[in-house]
Design an enzyme around this catalytic site. Structure first.
Site, PDB file in Angstrom:
ATOM      1  N   THR A  14      33.313  47.029  33.571  1.00 47.76           N
ATOM      2  CA  THR A  14      34.409  48.197  33.577  1.00 47.76           C
ATOM      3  C   THR A  14      35.307  47.640  32.255  1.00 47.76           C
ATOM      4  O   THR A  14      35.775  48.756  31.367  1.00 47.76           O
ATOM      5  CB  THR A  14      35.043  48.623  34.726  1.00 47.76           C
ATOM      6  OG1 THR A  14      34.285  49.047  35.603  1.00 47.76           O
ATOM      7  CG2 THR A  14      36.145  49.626  34.119  1.00 47.76           C
ATOM      8  N   SER A  57      28.006  45.332  35.893  1.00 46.83           N
ATOM      9  CA  SER A  57      27.592  44.436  37.123  1.00 46.83           C
ATOM     10  C   SER A  57      26.724  44.614  38.153  1.00 46.83           C
ATOM     11  O   SER A  57      25.849  43.799  38.383  1.00 46.83           O
ATOM     12  CB  SER A  57      28.981  44.101  37.551  1.00 46.83           C
ATOM     13  OG  SER A  57      29.537  44.991  38.268  1.00 46.83           O
ATOM     14  N   THR A  90      33.423  44.213  38.087  1.00 51.85           N
ATOM     15  CA  THR A  90      33.801  43.843  39.530  1.00 51.85           C
ATOM     16  C   THR A  90      33.012  43.843  40.766  1.00 51.85           C
ATOM     17  O   THR A  90      33.017  43.395  41.658  1.00 51.85           O
ATOM     18  CB  THR A  90      35.013  44.572  39.800  1.00 51.85           C
ATOM     19  OG1 THR A  90      34.660  46.025  39.909  1.00 51.85           O
ATOM     20  CG2 THR A  90      36.108  44.394  38.471  1.00 51.85           C
ATOM     21  N   ASP A  91      31.836  44.655  40.492  1.00 51.22           N
ATOM     22  CA  ASP A  91      30.827  45.119  41.635  1.00 51.22           C
ATOM     23  C   ASP A  91      30.264  43.612  42.069  1.00 51.22           C
ATOM     24  O   ASP A  91      30.257  43.323  43.370  1.00 51.22           O
ATOM     25  CB  ASP A  91      29.985  45.924  41.520  1.00 51.22           C
ATOM     26  CG  ASP A  91      30.454  47.354  41.500  1.00 51.22           C
ATOM     27  OD1 ASP A  91      31.555  47.579  42.074  1.00 51.22           O
ATOM     28  OD2 ASP A  91      29.791  48.318  41.098  1.00 51.22           O
TER      29      ASP A  91
END
Length: 326
Positions: A14, A57, A90-91
């Site tokens: 992101t 991610s 971030t995942d």
């Protein structure tokens, strides 16, 4: 103070995407928007940047993590850089950070960061987090603390941090322990120090390790399926302090009889798994059967650790020693 030489490795996510104004979809663009921010970053350090890959991610696998490890180790051998910053979706950010933490042997700062809002959204947090991460990577106090995760003015260890909210900018937290430092407008401040570090000589990815979450009424079907699918190891997020439904015991026995290691963690955010309860399916019974208890890691990190451990040894006692190093 003399500026440090910092290498930024952009991997996607992101932080490097944009929001389509018509559809609202967040997508990768033709160019990473952060590549245009070098002049801002150079106020804090001498910046060099590379883009090993450009992936959301959820597309990151241990293969990409290993490629990132090798790239950093190559640069470590050149002695050109004082620290490293990785931008990441971030995942799976916490998994990449933890993988690097236990496979790269260096005291130089390695900082992983990301964003919850894409580059053109109102309140975008990407550039701010990146600046904070460059500042942390440039700090002498960041040395020797392992891989760090920096977002939202907080500094976390790779081992303890986890994503706790689907969309909030303060999503990254370290349950039980909290951040080890903060980033203010004037300083990078550390108020805690990790007591131990561990590193393992990981050189290949050849094992298949699965992750299962315990649930009320869980039976042995998933465990027996993993046996048929020839998994090399299994991690289970168990109830509470480390308990499973009695219907799952048959599957546990079959996996252990086939010499497939099982690592148990708690599915709770706080506390650790222990062999306390003596009833059928309780932690005491599981421990006596040969299940390995991992005290402190969440399921996704325990899975990576077992994957790495199995590349070193398949001896049950040595595997247990590796997990007791926590």
């Amino acid at each position: 103070m003399k500026k440090k030489n910092i290498l930024i490795l952009h991997t996607g996510g992101t932080i490097s995407m944009h929001e389509d104004r018509e559809t609202g979809a967040v997508l990768p663009g033709h160019q990473n928007p952060l590549s245009a921010e070098i002049s801002i970053l150079n106020e804090y350090a001498h910046i060099t940047s590379e883009e090993p890959y450009y992936l959301p991610s959820p597309h990151i696998t241990p293969k990409e993590m290993y490629e990132l490890k090798k790239r950093i180790e190559t640069h470590l051998g050149s002695n050109k850089y004082d620290g490293f910053v990785i931008t990441h979706g971030t995942d799976t950010l916490e998994e990449t950070a933890y993988f690097l933490d236990i496979t790269i042997d260096t005291d130089l700062p390695i900082v992983v960061t990301g964003a919850m809002r894409s580059s053109n959204e109102i309140g975008s947090d990407g550039l701010y987090n990146l600046v904070s991460s460059v500042r942390v990577a440039s700090s002498d106090r960041a040395k020797g603390k392992g891989v760090l995760v920096v977002l939202n003015d907080e500094i976390h260890t790779a081992k303890n941090v986890t994503k706790t909210h689907a969309s909030n900018v303060s999503t990254f937290q370290s349950p039980q322990y909290g951040p080890i430092g903060i980033v203010t407008k004037r300083a990078v401040i550390f108020h805690h120090q990790p007591t131990e570090r561990e590193c393992y000589p990981f050189c290949h990815i050849s094992k298949q390790v699965g992750l299962i979450k315990a649930y009320a009424g869980m039976d042995s079907s998933l465990l027996e399926a993993m046996l048929k699918l020839q998994y090399d190891g299994v991690v289970i997020e168990a109830f509470g302090q480390g308990n499973l439904p009695p219907q799952a015991i048959k599957g546990i026995k079959k996996l252990l009889e086939a010499k497939i290691p099982i690592v148990l963690v708690s599915r709770c955010f706080n506390g650790i798994a222990q062999d306390i309860y003596g009833y059928d399916g309780g932690g005491k019974q599981l421990k006596e059967m040969g299940v390995i208890f991992s005290n402190g890691l969440n399921g996704q990190k325990a899975r990576l650790k077992l994957l790495i451990a199995l590349s070193i040894t398949e001896d049950p006692k040595k595997l247990e020693e590796i997990f007791h190093h926590e």
